[in-house]
Scaffold this active site. Sequence first.
Site, PDB file in Angstrom:
ATOM      1  N   LYS A  14      67.175  52.288  34.117  1.00  0.00           N
ATOM      2  CA  LYS A  14      67.346  51.099  33.262  1.00  0.00           C
ATOM      3  C   LYS A  14      68.725  50.467  33.459  1.00  0.00           C
ATOM      4  O   LYS A  14      68.838  49.259  33.661  1.00  0.00           O
ATOM      5  CB  LYS A  14      67.156  51.470  31.775  1.00  0.00           C
ATOM      6  N   ARG A  89      64.888  52.945  20.132  1.00  0.00           N
ATOM      7  CA  ARG A  89      64.568  54.283  20.617  1.00  0.00           C
ATOM      8  C   ARG A  89      63.675  55.054  19.665  1.00  0.00           C
ATOM      9  O   ARG A  89      63.323  56.189  19.943  1.00  0.00           O
ATOM     10  CB  ARG A  89      65.863  55.055  20.788  1.00  0.00           C
ATOM     11  N   ARG A 123      73.777  62.197  38.718  1.00  0.00           N
ATOM     12  CA  ARG A 123      74.357  60.909  38.292  1.00  0.00           C
ATOM     13  C   ARG A 123      75.858  61.068  38.090  1.00  0.00           C
ATOM     14  O   ARG A 123      76.329  62.051  37.553  1.00  0.00           O
ATOM     15  CB  ARG A 123      73.707  60.446  36.985  1.00  0.00           C
ATOM     16  N   ARG A 156      78.634  62.601  32.996  1.00  0.00           N
ATOM     17  CA  ARG A 156      78.544  62.517  31.538  1.00  0.00           C
ATOM     18  C   ARG A 156      78.228  63.897  30.968  1.00  0.00           C
ATOM     19  O   ARG A 156      77.416  64.618  31.536  1.00  0.00           O
ATOM     20  CB  ARG A 156      77.430  61.535  31.152  1.00  0.00           C
ATOM     21  N   ARG A 167      67.192  65.626  25.836  1.00  0.00           N
ATOM     22  CA  ARG A 167      66.976  64.169  25.846  1.00  0.00           C
ATOM     23  C   ARG A 167      65.549  63.834  26.274  1.00  0.00           C
ATOM     24  O   ARG A 167      64.955  62.894  25.759  1.00  0.00           O
ATOM     25  CB  ARG A 167      67.991  63.495  26.759  1.00  0.00           C
TER      26      ARG A 167
HETATM   27  P1  ADP Z   1      69.003  55.101  32.843  1.00  0.00           P
HETATM   28  O1  ADP Z   1      69.920  53.986  32.443  1.00  0.00           O
HETATM   29  O2  ADP Z   1      67.542  54.719  32.699  1.00  0.00           O
HETATM   30  O3  ADP Z   1      69.298  56.389  32.153  1.00  0.00           O
HETATM   31  P2  ADP Z   1      70.361  54.970  35.451  1.00  0.00           P
HETATM   32  O4  ADP Z   1      70.234  53.535  35.821  1.00  0.00           O
HETATM   33  O5  ADP Z   1      71.680  55.440  34.980  1.00  0.00           O
HETATM   34  O6  ADP Z   1      69.202  55.377  34.394  1.00  0.00           O
HETATM   35  O7  ADP Z   1      69.903  55.841  36.720  1.00  0.00           O
HETATM   36  C1  ADP Z   1      69.890  57.274  36.685  1.00  0.00           C
HETATM   37  C2  ADP Z   1      70.361  57.836  38.025  1.00  0.00           C
HETATM   38  O8  ADP Z   1      69.415  57.537  39.038  1.00  0.00           O
HETATM   39  C3  ADP Z   1      71.685  57.264  38.516  1.00  0.00           C
HETATM   40  O9  ADP Z   1      72.389  58.288  39.188  1.00  0.00           O
HETATM   41  C4  ADP Z   1      71.266  56.171  39.498  1.00  0.00           C
HETATM   42  O10 ADP Z   1      72.236  55.995  40.520  1.00  0.00           O
HETATM   43  C5  ADP Z   1      69.978  56.744  40.071  1.00  0.00           C
HETATM   44  N1  ADP Z   1      68.963  55.710  40.389  1.00  0.00           N
HETATM   45  C6  ADP Z   1      68.708  54.559  39.736  1.00  0.00           C
HETATM   46  N2  ADP Z   1      67.672  53.889  40.303  1.00  0.00           N
HETATM   47  C7  ADP Z   1      67.263  54.659  41.349  1.00  0.00           C
HETATM   48  C8  ADP Z   1      66.221  54.522  42.332  1.00  0.00           C
HETATM   49  N3  ADP Z   1      65.401  53.462  42.357  1.00  0.00           N
HETATM   50  N4  ADP Z   1      66.099  55.519  43.255  1.00  0.00           N
HETATM   51  C9  ADP Z   1      66.930  56.588  43.243  1.00  0.00           C
HETATM   52  N5  ADP Z   1      67.907  56.781  42.341  1.00  0.00           N
HETATM   53  C10 ADP Z   1      68.077  55.828  41.403  1.00  0.00           C
HETATM   54  P1  ADP Z   2      70.095  57.395  28.952  1.00  0.00           P
HETATM   55  O1  ADP Z   2      69.455  56.123  29.324  1.00  0.00           O
HETATM   56  O2  ADP Z   2      70.587  58.178  30.121  1.00  0.00           O
HETATM   57  O3  ADP Z   2      69.299  58.232  28.009  1.00  0.00           O
HETATM   58  P2  ADP Z   2      71.948  56.084  27.082  1.00  0.00           P
HETATM   59  O4  ADP Z   2      73.247  55.683  27.637  1.00  0.00           O
HETATM   60  O5  ADP Z   2      70.953  55.033  26.774  1.00  0.00           O
HETATM   61  O6  ADP Z   2      71.395  57.174  28.110  1.00  0.00           O
HETATM   62  O7  ADP Z   2      72.162  56.951  25.766  1.00  0.00           O
HETATM   63  C1  ADP Z   2      73.046  58.039  25.731  1.00  0.00           C
HETATM   64  C2  ADP Z   2      73.040  58.653  24.335  1.00  0.00           C
HETATM   65  O8  ADP Z   2      73.553  57.703  23.379  1.00  0.00           O
HETATM   66  C3  ADP Z   2      71.673  59.050  23.778  1.00  0.00           C
HETATM   67  O9  ADP Z   2      71.265  60.343  24.206  1.00  0.00           O
HETATM   68  C4  ADP Z   2      71.937  59.003  22.269  1.00  0.00           C
HETATM   69  O10 ADP Z   2      72.683  60.129  21.840  1.00  0.00           O
HETATM   70  C5  ADP Z   2      72.853  57.787  22.159  1.00  0.00           C
HETATM   71  N1  ADP Z   2      72.094  56.522  21.949  1.00  0.00           N
HETATM   72  C6  ADP Z   2      72.085  55.437  22.778  1.00  0.00           C
HETATM   73  N2  ADP Z   2      71.307  54.469  22.278  1.00  0.00           N
HETATM   74  C7  ADP Z   2      70.810  54.943  21.108  1.00  0.00           C
HETATM   75  C8  ADP Z   2      69.911  54.427  20.125  1.00  0.00           C
HETATM   76  N3  ADP Z   2      69.354  53.202  20.248  1.00  0.00           N
HETATM   77  N4  ADP Z   2      69.624  55.214  19.049  1.00  0.00           N
HETATM   78  C9  ADP Z   2      70.156  56.438  18.896  1.00  0.00           C
HETATM   79  N5  ADP Z   2      70.995  56.997  19.792  1.00  0.00           N
HETATM   80  C10 ADP Z   2      71.321  56.260  20.895  1.00  0.00           C
END
Ligand code: ADP
Ligand code: ADP
Length: 209
Positions: A14, A89, A123, A156, A167
């Site tokens: 995302k 969420r 990541r 992270r 998660r």
């Molecule tokens: P999210 O915001 O949904 O948690 P991220 O955008 O941070 O996910 O992506 C999670 C990990 O996967 C990061 O290390 C990113 O570089 C990698 N990633 C994102 N898109 C792709 C893809 N299409 N193929 C392989 N790795 C990806």
């Molecule tokens: P990812 O896409 O990798 O799960 P985010 O950066 O979106 O990571 O979220 C990281 C953390 O921040 C979540 O695991 C949660 O603890 C908190 N968080 C983010 N957005 C929300 C939300 N809308 N409601 C509750 N907790 C949140």
Amino acid sequence: MKRIVFLGPPGAGKGTQAAGVARELGIPHLSTGDILRAAVASGSPLGQEADGYMRAGKLVPDELIFKIVGERLARPDTRSGFLFDGFPRNLAQAETLERLTPIDRVISFEVEPEELVRRLSERRTCPKCQATYHLTFQPPKAAGKCDRDGTALLQRPDDRPEAVAERLRVYAKQTAPLLDFYRQRKLLAPVNGSGTPEAVAKRIRDALR
Ligand code: ADP
Ligand code: ADP
């Protein structure tokens, strides 16, 4: 089509996709995770309260999230649209968002669980600009340094295996029900999130037409 929500499990891509889509559409990228991490880094009361939940891989309490989102939507740059990444969420958050503003489309990212774990385990994130990398799939140009600002990249705390498992459980239990919520409202556009980032970006563009 400029009031957009990105929905999907952690690691689905995302954040990676949101930056480009927001730039192309000229709308702000609103990541509640990025806002919370900035609060933790600054040591503000919000950050101090959120830190423990985030480290454990749990959702931060809704009241804190509603405050963040309400303040952010009140800023004038959201008048032209917005891209929420990581919000809502759970059902209470989705219902609150519905009261705050109409939305045009919810892009849901579909990625196999094993692929999510592969993506999260390697990541790396820039603590300064929040850019994300992957040691194998999207490595930075210079090892360990952000391409944009040269800052040392970090893992992270919630990308360590115990927190990742929690998660994914939280996603399945609390966030996945939103798929039905938005399907019923005819806002849901599922997108296959596997393949290269470029291939995924094209699918998202098509889904936003
Ligand atoms: P999210 O915001 O949904 O948690 P991220 O955008 O941070 O996910 O992506 C999670 C990990 O996967 C990061 O290390 C990113 O570089 C990698 N990633 C994102 N898109 C792709 C893809 N299409 N193929 C392989 N790795 C990806
Ligand atoms: P990812 O896409 O990798 O799960 P985010 O950066 O979106 O990571 O979220 C990281 C953390 O921040 C979540 O695991 C949660 O603890 C908190 N968080 C983010 N957005 C929300 C939300 N809308 N409601 C509750 N907790 C949140």
